[in-house]
Enzyme design. Structure first.
Site, PDB file in Angstrom:
ATOM      1  N   CYS A 103       0.877  -1.161   0.000  1.00 56.71           N
ATOM      2  CA  CYS A 103       0.000   0.000   0.000  1.00 56.71           C
ATOM      3  C   CYS A 103       0.920   1.218   0.000  1.00 56.71           C
ATOM      4  O   CYS A 103       2.068   1.126   0.437  1.00 56.71           O
ATOM      5  CB  CYS A 103      -0.907  -0.005   1.221  1.00 56.71           C
TER       6      CYS A 103
ATOM      7  N   CYS B 271      -4.362  -1.184  -1.941  1.00 56.55           N
ATOM      8  CA  CYS B 271      -4.987   0.128  -2.115  1.00 56.55           C
ATOM      9  C   CYS B 271      -4.905   0.491  -3.589  1.00 56.55           C
ATOM     10  O   CYS B 271      -3.991   0.056  -4.290  1.00 56.55           O
ATOM     11  CB  CYS B 271      -4.352   1.187  -1.223  1.00 56.55           C
TER      12      CYS B 271
ATOM     13  N   CYS C 173       5.368  -0.869 -10.103  1.00 56.51           N
ATOM     14  CA  CYS C 173       6.079  -1.597  -9.050  1.00 56.51           C
ATOM     15  C   CYS C 173       7.466  -1.996  -9.544  1.00 56.51           C
ATOM     16  O   CYS C 173       7.696  -2.114 -10.749  1.00 56.51           O
ATOM     17  CB  CYS C 173       5.309  -2.858  -8.658  1.00 56.51           C
TER      18      CYS C 173
END
Length: 165
Positions: free
Chosen positions: A12, A88, A96
């Site tokens: 998150c 989230c 990422c």
């Protein structure tokens, strides 16, 4: 029964609530088959006190809880992840890192806990905490066959699409 332990990283943005609560639930309910971690793309530097209180209430060791960067899990000596789950919507949309071993990725969205009064905040955190438990319960109930190979991808993504109340 397989002896493999699956490493799961929950992400998150701030790593202060939803990802930390997910880590705690999986470590408590995982029965030794799972080892959970959490991190954030832009960690807040502290874990939300409501998340700490809820995790303490289920017997999770809160002593080592901290808000940390996902950069820690890119290092050569970091545990190799089998599954990376964003919790989230902000983290879902971020680029990422390329994780060592190219783990399975999935999104299990939860609303951001909120409230104007302390009672509203506690109620919101409790609601999200129980939603996380619902999905973690589904994950730990997977059979060894479902955790192996291509079946795992579908199973983890299906859990993320499961409605939670």
């Amino acid at each position: 029964m397989s002896n493999k332990v699956y490493n799961v990283l929950f992400l998150c943005t701030a790593n202060s609530a939803r990802s930390v609560m997910s880590e705690g639930w999986l470590n408590v309910l995982g029965g030794g088959r799972f080892r959970a971690f959490s991190a954030g793309s832009h960690p807040s530097g502290k874990v939300n006190p409501h998340a700490i209180a809820l995790l303490d209430g289920i017997g999770y060791d809160i002593g080592a809880l901290r808000s940390k960067s996902w950069d820690e899990f890119e290092l050569a000596d970091a545990p190799r992840m089998d599954i990376v789950i964003t919790v989230c919507d902000n983290a879902k949309g971020e680029a990422c890192p390329v994780w060592p071993g190219h783990p399975l990725t999935a999104h299990w969205g939860y609303e951001d806990p909120h409230g104007e009064t302390e009672a509203e905040k506690r109620a919101s955190f409790q609601k999200i905490f129980l939603q996380i438990r619902q999905r973690i319960t589904l994950l730990v109930a997977l059979s060894d066959a479902q955790l192996a190979g291509p079946a795992l991808k579908d199973a983890v993504r299906d859990i993320g699409e499961t409605r939670v109340d």
